[in-house]
Design a protein around this motif. Structure first.
Motif, PDB file in Angstrom:
ATOM      1  N   ALA A   5      41.403  43.148  46.428  1.00  0.00           N
ATOM      2  CA  ALA A   5      40.833  41.745  46.010  1.00  0.00           C
ATOM      3  C   ALA A   5      40.841  40.746  47.133  1.00  0.00           C
ATOM      4  CB  ALA A   5      41.474  41.458  44.911  1.00  0.00           C
ATOM      5  N   VAL A  50      37.306  37.322  44.952  1.00  0.00           N
ATOM      6  CA  VAL A  50      37.447  36.639  43.620  1.00  0.00           C
ATOM      7  C   VAL A  50      38.383  35.537  43.873  1.00  0.00           C
ATOM      8  CG1 VAL A  50      38.011  39.118  42.587  1.00  0.00           C
ATOM      9  CG2 VAL A  50      39.984  37.682  43.335  1.00  0.00           C
ATOM     10  N   ASP A  54      42.933  34.286  41.034  1.00  0.00           N
ATOM     11  CA  ASP A  54      42.740  35.266  39.954  1.00  0.00           C
ATOM     12  C   ASP A  54      43.081  36.879  40.726  1.00  0.00           C
ATOM     13  OD1 ASP A  54      41.667  33.807  37.900  1.00  0.00           O
ATOM     14  OD2 ASP A  54      39.713  34.248  38.268  1.00  0.00           O
ATOM     15  N   TYR A  58      43.601  40.650  38.949  1.00  0.00           N
ATOM     16  CA  TYR A  58      43.199  41.876  39.217  1.00  0.00           C
ATOM     17  C   TYR A  58      44.162  42.890  39.765  1.00  0.00           C
ATOM     18  CZ  TYR A  58      38.387  39.920  39.130  1.00  0.00           C
ATOM     19  OH  TYR A  58      37.410  39.096  38.533  1.00  0.00           O
ATOM     20  N   ARG A  61      46.398  44.339  36.620  1.00  0.00           N
ATOM     21  CA  ARG A  61      45.966  45.240  35.854  1.00  0.00           C
ATOM     22  C   ARG A  61      45.446  46.433  36.392  1.00  0.00           C
ATOM     23  NH1 ARG A  61      44.929  43.112  30.688  1.00  0.00           N
ATOM     24  NH2 ARG A  61      45.957  40.996  30.224  1.00  0.00           N
ATOM     25  N   ALA A  63      42.650  46.610  38.520  1.00  0.00           N
ATOM     26  CA  ALA A  63      41.213  46.503  38.818  1.00  0.00           C
ATOM     27  C   ALA A  63      41.257  46.628  40.095  1.00  0.00           C
ATOM     28  CB  ALA A  63      40.729  45.091  38.361  1.00  0.00           C
ATOM     29  N   ALA A  64      42.128  45.896  41.024  1.00  0.00           N
ATOM     30  CA  ALA A  64      42.517  46.084  42.529  1.00  0.00           C
ATOM     31  C   ALA A  64      43.479  46.757  42.712  1.00  0.00           C
ATOM     32  CB  ALA A  64      42.210  44.741  42.862  1.00  0.00           C
TER      33      ALA A  64
END
Ligand code: PRP
Length: 209
Positions: A5, A50, A54, A58, A61, A63-64
């Motif tokens: 990210a 992003v 944020d 990411y 969690r 996601a990245a």
């Protein structure tokens, strides 16, 4: 595939250049379009742009796997991530600023406008000053001009925003820079790949200043 990210904007472009120079290039990212996700399967990297504030969400969690976030965001929100490397870019300071003629009467509660309520509260808790925090989301400089607050706690980079609004720095109390962060389980399961990135990006960090 390592999911990375990047903070959208000027800082993110500098960060991408460090990745590119480290051998994790993804040329499509420079084709200035509105796409947010870019992948180079051969190099095993997928980048996504992003909002800077944020990135740590990411990464926390998963996601990245890794990302780059300012120390201000890490201190303010305390995301549950590993901080791997200080990139020594995106440098600025967290500061108290106010009108040039502001006189601090210590017998009065100080009204402080800021986006960074935790950083500001911690700072004033240490100094023992009684404050009233006013949480704003941007254009903080306007608060003392309109009498909404006495001072602000905000990021100062060049100082131009303060100057153009007839405000000045009272105290710089926290140096900020961009940090490479990692998701905790990614760090375990993709350790080899992440350590390779840390090593190669580390070689790009300029610690001269
Ligand atoms: C940041 C910060 C100041 C400005 C400082 O704002 O909140 O307003 O940059 O930079 P300078 O010292 O170089 O003038 P940002 O651009 O993030 O926008 P914001 O008003 O939405 O916080």
């Amino acid at each position: 595939m390592l999911n990375i990210a990047l903070p959208k904007g000027r800082l993110g472009e500098k960060v991408y250049n460090m990745f590119e120079k480290s051998g994790f290039e993804c040329p499509a990212i420079k084709e200035n379009n509105r796409k947010l996700v870019f992948e180079n399967a051969e190099k095993g990297v997928r980048y996504f742009w992003v909002k800077p504030s944020d990135v740590s969400i990411y990464v926390q969690r998963g996601a990245a796997d890794i990302g780059v976030a300012g120390k201000d965001i890490l201190l303010e929100y305390e995301p549950d991530v590993y901080e791997l490397l200080d990139l020594n870019i995106g440098k600025c300071n967290m500061a108290v600023a106010g009108p040039k003629d502001f006189y601090d009467d210590e017998n009065k509660t100080l009204r402080v406008a800021t986006k960074f309520t935790n950083i500001a509260s911690n700072y004033y808790a240490k100094t023992g000053r009684d404050i009233d925090i006013i949480k704003l989301n941007g254009s903080i400089e306007i608060a003392p001009i309109l009498g909404l607050s006495d001072v602000i706690v905000d990021i100062v980079e060049t100082g131009a925003t303060l100057k153009e609004n007839n405000l000045e720095v009272k105290t710089k109390f926290l140096p900020i820079s961009a940090r490479l962060i990692a998701n905790k389980s990614s760090f375990k399961f993709k350790m080899e790949q992440i350590e390779d990135v840390v090593k190669k990006i580390g070689e790009q960090v300029n610690n001269d200043d």
